[in-house]
Write a protein that holds these residues in place. Structure first.
Motif, PDB file in Angstrom:
ATOM      1  N   LYS A 107       0.803  -1.225   0.000  1.00 33.34           N
ATOM      2  CA  LYS A 107       0.000   0.000   0.000  1.00 33.34           C
ATOM      3  C   LYS A 107       0.833   1.270   0.000  1.00 33.34           C
ATOM      4  CE  LYS A 107      -4.585  -0.652   1.739  1.00 33.34           C
ATOM      5  NZ  LYS A 107      -5.416  -0.759   2.901  1.00 33.34           N
ATOM      6  N   SER A 108       1.673   1.411   1.002  1.00 30.35           N
ATOM      7  CA  SER A 108       2.496   2.619   1.051  1.00 30.35           C
ATOM      8  C   SER A 108       3.862   2.356   0.440  1.00 30.35           C
ATOM      9  CB  SER A 108       2.619   3.137   2.489  1.00 30.35           C
ATOM     10  OG  SER A 108       3.138   2.135   3.326  1.00 30.35           O
ATOM     11  N   GLN A 109       4.020   1.183  -0.145  1.00 29.08           N
ATOM     12  CA  GLN A 109       5.194   0.812  -0.923  1.00 29.08           C
ATOM     13  C   GLN A 109       6.499   1.013  -0.165  1.00 29.08           C
ATOM     14  OE1 GLN A 109       4.434   3.111  -4.478  1.00 29.08           O
ATOM     15  NE2 GLN A 109       3.335   1.401  -5.380  1.00 29.08           N
ATOM     16  N   GLU A 110       6.549   0.480   1.045  1.00 32.06           N
ATOM     17  CA  GLU A 110       7.765   0.570   1.825  1.00 32.06           C
ATOM     18  C   GLU A 110       8.624  -0.673   1.599  1.00 32.06           C
ATOM     19  OE1 GLU A 110       4.722  -1.146   4.789  1.00 32.06           O
ATOM     20  OE2 GLU A 110       4.703   0.167   3.065  1.00 32.06           O
ATOM     21  N   ASP A 111       9.931  -0.509   1.793  1.00 31.05           N
ATOM     22  CA  ASP A 111      10.874  -1.608   1.652  1.00 31.05           C
ATOM     23  C   ASP A 111      11.645  -1.748   2.956  1.00 31.05           C
ATOM     24  OD1 ASP A 111      10.222  -1.873  -1.111  1.00 31.05           O
ATOM     25  OD2 ASP A 111      11.668  -0.308  -1.610  1.00 31.05           O
ATOM     26  N   TYR A 112      11.748  -2.971   3.440  1.00 35.60           N
ATOM     27  CA  TYR A 112      12.475  -3.262   4.671  1.00 35.60           C
ATOM     28  C   TYR A 112      13.629  -4.201   4.351  1.00 35.60           C
ATOM     29  CZ  TYR A 112       8.230  -1.586   6.947  1.00 35.60           C
ATOM     30  OH  TYR A 112       7.158  -0.824   7.350  1.00 35.60           O
ATOM     31  N   TYR A 113      14.737  -4.036   5.079  1.00 36.37           N
ATOM     32  CA  TYR A 113      15.887  -4.923   4.948  1.00 36.37           C
ATOM     33  C   TYR A 113      16.091  -5.649   6.262  1.00 36.37           C
ATOM     34  CZ  TYR A 113      20.725  -6.488   4.650  1.00 36.37           C
ATOM     35  OH  TYR A 113      21.856  -7.258   4.670  1.00 36.37           O
ATOM     36  N   THR A 114      16.345  -6.947   6.194  1.00 35.99           N
ATOM     37  CA  THR A 114      16.711  -7.725   7.374  1.00 35.99           C
ATOM     38  C   THR A 114      17.958  -8.527   7.040  1.00 35.99           C
ATOM     39  OG1 THR A 114      16.056  -9.396   9.000  1.00 35.99           O
ATOM     40  CG2 THR A 114      15.071  -9.591   6.812  1.00 35.99           C
ATOM     41  N   ALA A 115      18.929  -8.454   7.923  1.00 32.86           N
ATOM     42  CA  ALA A 115      20.169  -9.213   7.741  1.00 32.86           C
ATOM     43  C   ALA A 115      20.189 -10.453   8.623  1.00 32.86           C
ATOM     44  CB  ALA A 115      21.370  -8.324   8.068  1.00 32.86           C
ATOM     45  N   ASP A 116      19.159 -10.612   9.466  1.00 34.54           N
ATOM     46  CA  ASP A 116      19.162 -11.685  10.456  1.00 34.54           C
ATOM     47  C   ASP A 116      17.897 -12.551  10.416  1.00 34.54           C
ATOM     48  OD1 ASP A 116      17.341  -9.892  11.546  1.00 34.54           O
ATOM     49  OD2 ASP A 116      18.713  -9.226  13.119  1.00 34.54           O
ATOM     50  N   TYR A 118      14.610 -12.037   9.749  1.00 30.29           N
ATOM     51  CA  TYR A 118      13.365 -11.524  10.330  1.00 30.29           C
ATOM     52  C   TYR A 118      13.413 -11.212  11.820  1.00 30.29           C
ATOM     53  CZ  TYR A 118      12.088 -14.260   6.172  1.00 30.29           C
ATOM     54  OH  TYR A 118      12.066 -14.832   4.937  1.00 30.29           O
ATOM     55  N   VAL A 119      14.580 -11.256  12.440  1.00 33.63           N
ATOM     56  CA  VAL A 119      14.662 -10.882  13.852  1.00 33.63           C
ATOM     57  C   VAL A 119      14.519  -9.372  13.985  1.00 33.63           C
ATOM     58  CG1 VAL A 119      16.109 -10.883  15.931  1.00 33.63           C
ATOM     59  CG2 VAL A 119      16.047 -12.901  14.442  1.00 33.63           C
ATOM     60  N   THR A 120      15.223  -8.634  13.135  1.00 34.67           N
ATOM     61  CA  THR A 120      15.114  -7.174  13.115  1.00 34.67           C
ATOM     62  C   THR A 120      14.914  -6.712  11.676  1.00 34.67           C
ATOM     63  OG1 THR A 120      17.512  -6.866  12.869  1.00 34.67           O
ATOM     64  CG2 THR A 120      16.629  -6.878  15.124  1.00 34.67           C
ATOM     65  N   PHE A 121      14.279  -5.578  11.532  1.00 33.17           N
ATOM     66  CA  PHE A 121      14.050  -4.992  10.219  1.00 33.17           C
ATOM     67  C   PHE A 121      14.482  -3.535  10.237  1.00 33.17           C
ATOM     68  CE2 PHE A 121      11.081  -8.497  10.108  1.00 33.17           C
ATOM     69  CZ  PHE A 121      11.134  -8.922   8.793  1.00 33.17           C
ATOM     70  N   LYS A 122      14.922  -3.059   9.065  1.00 38.48           N
ATOM     71  CA  LYS A 122      15.252  -1.652   8.904  1.00 38.48           C
ATOM     72  C   LYS A 122      14.534  -1.143   7.659  1.00 38.48           C
ATOM     73  CE  LYS A 122      19.638  -2.070  11.220  1.00 38.48           C
ATOM     74  NZ  LYS A 122      21.089  -1.984  11.123  1.00 38.48           N
ATOM     75  N   LEU A 123      13.767  -0.064   7.850  1.00 38.31           N
ATOM     76  CA  LEU A 123      13.077   0.570   6.728  1.00 38.31           C
ATOM     77  C   LEU A 123      14.125   1.256   5.866  1.00 38.31           C
ATOM     78  CD1 LEU A 123      10.386   1.428   5.391  1.00 38.31           C
ATOM     79  CD2 LEU A 123      10.406   3.410   6.892  1.00 38.31           C
ATOM     80  N   ILE A 124      14.119   0.986   4.570  1.00 41.92           N
ATOM     81  CA  ILE A 124      15.100   1.592   3.685  1.00 41.92           C
ATOM     82  C   ILE A 124      14.732   3.035   3.416  1.00 41.92           C
ATOM     83  CG2 ILE A 124      16.201   1.490   1.419  1.00 41.92           C
ATOM     84  CD1 ILE A 124      15.575  -1.559   1.428  1.00 41.92           C
ATOM     85  N   ASN A 125      15.651   3.936   3.731  1.00 40.47           N
ATOM     86  CA  ASN A 125      15.468   5.371   3.520  1.00 40.47           C
ATOM     87  C   ASN A 125      16.183   5.733   2.222  1.00 40.47           C
ATOM     88  OD1 ASN A 125      15.556   8.152   3.466  1.00 40.47           O
ATOM     89  ND2 ASN A 125      16.029   8.359   5.640  1.00 40.47           N
ATOM     90  N   TYR A 126      15.407   6.066   1.187  1.00 41.48           N
ATOM     91  CA  TYR A 126      15.975   6.397  -0.117  1.00 41.48           C
ATOM     92  C   TYR A 126      16.455   7.847  -0.189  1.00 41.48           C
ATOM     93  CZ  TYR A 126      14.230   1.934  -1.773  1.00 41.48           C
ATOM     94  OH  TYR A 126      14.003   0.599  -1.944  1.00 41.48           O
ATOM     95  N   GLY A 127      16.206   8.619   0.857  1.00 38.41           N
ATOM     96  CA  GLY A 127      16.561  10.040   0.847  1.00 38.41           C
ATOM     97  C   GLY A 127      17.905  10.364   1.461  1.00 38.41           C
ATOM     98  N   CYS A 128      18.649   9.350   1.882  1.00 37.74           N
ATOM     99  CA  CYS A 128      19.957   9.668   2.481  1.00 37.74           C
ATOM    100  C   CYS A 128      21.053   8.848   1.842  1.00 37.74           C
ATOM    101  CB  CYS A 128      19.939   9.428   3.988  1.00 37.74           C
ATOM    102  SG  CYS A 128      19.580   7.746   4.521  1.00 37.74           S
TER     103      CYS A 128
END
Length: 128
Positions: A107-116, A118-128
């Protein structure tokens, strides 16, 4: 200059603002959902490959890629089944899919990255 493949996607904040302006519902993440953020430029190089494949609609290297992510761990904001989809981020030297993934929200077309895995997630910030 190369632009991130999903730079034109609206962010979560814009989606919330849009929902408020048109009178839609906004669902908040549960208090237990701890999602950090990561700058697009800080992602591992293999994540860029995965994001480009997502943008192109495939083909994906693993049959599970593009499948529905159930969010069983409850780390991401609660959404209906089918909202999230997962994609493998290759891990150099790994003989399996490894633990790294990109999880997308529709819906809001967000992308998350997890290196572990699914234990933790990080929302990808395309503005930095």
């Amino acid at each position: 200059m190369r632009f991130p493949p999903r730079i034109t996607r609206i962010g979560a904040a814009a989606a919330v603002l849009s929902a408020l302006l048109v009178g839609g519902a906004v669902t908040a993440a549960p208090a237990s959902a701890a999602v950090g953020s990561i700058c697009y430029g800080a992602l591992p190089s293999q994540a860029y490959d995965t994001l480009e494949l997502i943008e192109a609609g495939g083909p994906y290297p693993y049959s599970q890629d593009g499948g529905v992510f159930q969010n069983r761990e409850g780390v991401l904001p609660s959404q209906s089944t089918g909202y999230y989809h997962e994609y493998t981020v290759k891990t150099p030297g790994s003989s399996t899919r490894g633990a790294r993934r990109i999880v997308t929200g529709q819906k809001s077309q967000e992308d998350y990255y997890t290196a572990d895995h699914y234990v933790t997630f990080k929302l990808i910030n395309y503005g930095c």
